[in-house]
Design a protein around this motif. Structure first.
Motif, mmCIF file in Angstrom:
data_model
loop_
_atom_site.group_PDB
_atom_site.id
_atom_site.type_symbol
_atom_site.label_atom_id
_atom_site.label_comp_id
_atom_site.label_asym_id
_atom_site.label_seq_id
_atom_site.Cartn_x
_atom_site.Cartn_y
_atom_site.Cartn_z
ATOM 1 N N ASP A 188 0.814 -1.221 0.000
ATOM 2 C CA ASP A 188 0.000 0.000 0.000
ATOM 3 C C ASP A 188 0.841 1.262 0.000
ATOM 4 O O ASP A 188 0.580 2.193 -0.753
ATOM 5 C CB ASP A 188 -0.922 0.031 1.229
ATOM 6 C CG ASP A 188 -2.142 -0.840 1.027
ATOM 7 O OD1 ASP A 188 -2.267 -1.419 -0.078
ATOM 8 O OD2 ASP A 188 -2.949 -0.953 1.968
ATOM 9 N N SER A 189 1.860 1.279 0.878
ATOM 10 C CA SER A 189 2.650 2.506 0.966
ATOM 11 C C SER A 189 3.482 2.691 -0.305
ATOM 12 O O SER A 189 3.644 3.804 -0.794
ATOM 13 C CB SER A 189 3.519 2.521 2.221
ATOM 14 O OG SER A 189 4.526 1.537 2.146
ATOM 15 N N ALA A 190 3.992 1.589 -0.870
ATOM 16 C CA ALA A 190 4.783 1.698 -2.097
ATOM 17 C C ALA A 190 3.908 2.216 -3.245
ATOM 18 O O ALA A 190 4.333 3.018 -4.064
ATOM 19 C CB ALA A 190 5.389 0.345 -2.467
ATOM 20 N N LEU A 191 2.660 1.754 -3.277
ATOM 21 C CA LEU A 191 1.730 2.171 -4.325
ATOM 22 C C LEU A 191 1.401 3.652 -4.179
ATOM 23 O O LEU A 191 1.299 4.384 -5.162
ATOM 24 C CB LEU A 191 0.449 1.343 -4.209
ATOM 25 C CG LEU A 191 -0.298 1.029 -5.497
ATOM 26 C CD1 LEU A 191 0.615 0.364 -6.504
ATOM 27 C CD2 LEU A 191 -1.488 0.120 -5.204
ATOM 28 N N ARG A 192 1.222 4.072 -2.935
ATOM 29 C CA ARG A 192 0.872 5.469 -2.693
ATOM 30 C C ARG A 192 2.021 6.394 -3.105
ATOM 31 O O ARG A 192 1.806 7.433 -3.724
ATOM 32 C CB ARG A 192 0.540 5.682 -1.216
ATOM 33 C CG ARG A 192 -0.326 6.895 -1.003
ATOM 34 C CD ARG A 192 -0.716 7.035 0.437
ATOM 35 N NE ARG A 192 0.468 7.109 1.281
ATOM 36 C CZ ARG A 192 0.497 7.755 2.439
ATOM 37 N NH1 ARG A 192 -0.582 8.345 2.898
ATOM 38 N NH2 ARG A 192 1.595 7.793 3.143
ATOM 39 N N VAL A 193 3.248 5.984 -2.769
ATOM 40 C CA VAL A 193 4.393 6.803 -3.172
ATOM 41 C C VAL A 193 4.479 6.845 -4.697
ATOM 42 O O VAL A 193 4.687 7.900 -5.293
ATOM 43 C CB VAL A 193 5.703 6.279 -2.553
ATOM 44 C CG1 VAL A 193 6.902 6.971 -3.179
ATOM 45 C CG2 VAL A 193 5.707 6.515 -1.045
ATOM 46 N N ALA A 194 4.299 5.684 -5.336
ATOM 47 C CA ALA A 194 4.371 5.632 -6.802
ATOM 48 C C ALA A 194 3.371 6.600 -7.420
ATOM 49 O O ALA A 194 3.663 7.301 -8.385
ATOM 50 C CB ALA A 194 4.116 4.208 -7.301
#
Lengths: 355, 355
Positions: A188-194
């Motif tokens: 989730d956090s990686a997706l949000r940063v992306a």
């Protein structure tokens, strides 16, 4: 050559020309010859580049019925100034030495100081000058946008999107800093940063700007298309970036091999690796990720772990799925046929690039 | 209390209110709670301040016949966002620890990182976050200016001045970096830095913006007044800054005593000192100026030399002369009587301040 590949060449040509003209017009305005290195650095930074952001803006404009207007190329080109500003500041923040195979802006100004044997810290001079160069290009991007010559009604309709995009870009970069500093590094956090760091301002917002400029209205179908197509392509674009940051060929990316590993970027690739890594693999990743002294052998070890855990294949699969979603979202959008084809081609180009 | 002192209180009140409202409106837009520290840092940075730039803009507007319009306060307040952005970036470039007696923005974010015991370099995190904070405030200054609610014809008339001011600010700061790195430190070069780095964007351009917004035209008398009054007050303003940077009381300036000496600023004060210093005095100045480790005793020694050479008195004399020129230039300008009195008072306030 397909029609949209030819069109992309035209876009690049027109964007290059507009940027060159704009920066040249700044030169005499400044009035003091000593600032020439700032102008030259801006020019070199703006040369080349894939021009994907202007292309999304252009096809948004054409998709909503806009015709071939030189003013649109100028407005679209201004997005490259924003991007160049972000890259120059990014390299200062990450202390990166290289950009597109050349010294980064702050290293370039540092070298100017060293070569001339000036007083004080060359490193501090380089960083200061690069911060100012980034500020200049940030200011110019707004000036070029507003002065593009597009009808005031178009600019007024798109103003809120334009303002929001720039605030969002800075906040996205702050989120990226936070994620590196204390991120959970989950999917989730990686997706949000992306999405926040790059996806939205690389694809979704340039496309929205083009659509709103032509439609002179932020119609619900525009937001729907931008959210569906824009976000899917935006995330896939950033996932491709993440893969290139680890597995990219330095000769093509212009960045040292595995640079993202050295900088400790918390990407989807890393999140997926850690999610299924054995305790020994996880320890190896956590122990070396973000180590500025990571050498070629260390990069190779990390690459091997990322491949062995299946994270690389999983990320490639994600890109494929996002791309499919993007292409589907184009099917029923009320845009011109020509734009539909071009946006499909652009989605493929943005997510399968090697640089 | 004089009429213009009361007016300055009103300007401060209105500017504070506009800034608070603008920044508060950004908060929900951002959509992610983690960016709250950026907003809080912006708010704290924008609180207080002398509001001289908005006051010059306001009295330009009133002087050319503008009436008490809340939109003008918003436009004038946007200049404080530009200034705050420049200060935040300045402190990064100079590696300054303090600003107005509080930790500078990058040190503040560094402390956030240290306190939370996050990964990676706290210093690098602090610098990165401060660069982004400065960028946000730079973007917002333009957004607040355009969205002030002033008539489009006013904004259009002033656009070129506004654009030019921002480019000039960045170039002036670059000149300042160059002057520290390899300046000749002559009277001429010190004067040029004083003008470009601060004088123009602190006095001349805010005043010009106010005048052009109200007149909706850049009439020759406007440029004449701005060049005469604006430059004189601008240079005197910067000379006062230079004196405060060496002799200012830390309790009032919020900066450590003699900070400019430690940073090696090449000011008129230093140029005048070196011009008449004995060989021993010159050696003492050249040997310690720009030494980050300069202690209180070292600062005292340099202060003594600057006073002994007569440089301090000479700079005070220059300020007095520039102030007189400024007051004379107001005599025949075709502005309202009220503005004439207020601009005279402002010139005194800007050049005799203690912070």
């Amino acid at each position: 050559m397909t029609t949209s590949a030819a069109a992309l060449d035209t876009i690049r040509f027109e964007v290059d020309r507009s940027l060159k003209e704009f920066v040249e017009r700044q030169r005499p305005q400044l009035g003091v010859p000593e600032v020439a290195p700032l102008i030259s650095a801006a020019e070199e930074f703006l040369a080349g580049g894939k021009r994907l952001r202007p292309a999304f803006c252009y096809w948004g404009w054409r998709g909503a019925g806009g015709d071939d207007d030189p003013a649109l190329f100028t407005a679209a080109a201004s997005l490259e100034l924003l991007q160049a500003s972000a890259l120059v500041h990014d390299d200062v923040m990450d202390a990166s030495d290289l950009r597109r195979g050349m010294p980064s802006a702050h290293r370039r100004f540092q070298a100017l100081h060293e070569k001339a044997d000036w007083h004080g810290s060359a490193e501090q001079f380089g960083e200061g000058a690069a911060i100012l160069l980034g500020n200049l290009m940030l200011i110019w991007s707004g000036e070029m946008w507003r002065g593009s010559g597009l009808p005031p009604a178009s600019l007024a309709a798109a103003q809120q999107v334009h303002d929001h995009m720039r605030t969002e870009l800075m906040c996205g970069q702050y989120l990226d800093l936070l994620e590196q500093a204390h991120g959970e590094n989950t999917f989730d956090s990686a997706l949000r940063v992306a999405l926040f760091k790059s996806g939205r301002y690389s694809v979704e917002q340039p496309l929205r700007l083009g659509l709103v400029l032509a439609a002179r209205d932020r119609a619900p179908w525009i937001d729907r298309l931008c959210e569906e197509y824009g976000r899917s392509v935006g995330i896939a674009f950033q996932l491709r970036d993440d893969i290139l940051g680890v597995f990219g060929d330095p000769a093509e990316t212009g960045k040292p091999a595995g640079d993202d590993l050295r900088e400790g970027k918390r990407t989807m690739l890393v999140a997926r690796t850690l999610a299924v890594a054995s305790p020994a693999q996880a320890e190896a990743v956590r122990g070396t990720l973000g180590d500025p002294a990571l050498d070629a052998a260390g990069v190779d070890r990390l690459r091997q772990i990322i491949a062995e855990t299946g994270a690389l294949v999983a990320c490639e699969e994600m890109i494929k799925n996002y791309l499919e979603d993007a292409l589907t979202s184009l099917d029923h959008a009320p845009i011109t046929e020509e734009a539909r084809v071009a946006l499909a081609d652009l989605a493929v180009a943005a997510t399968s690039r090697r640089t």
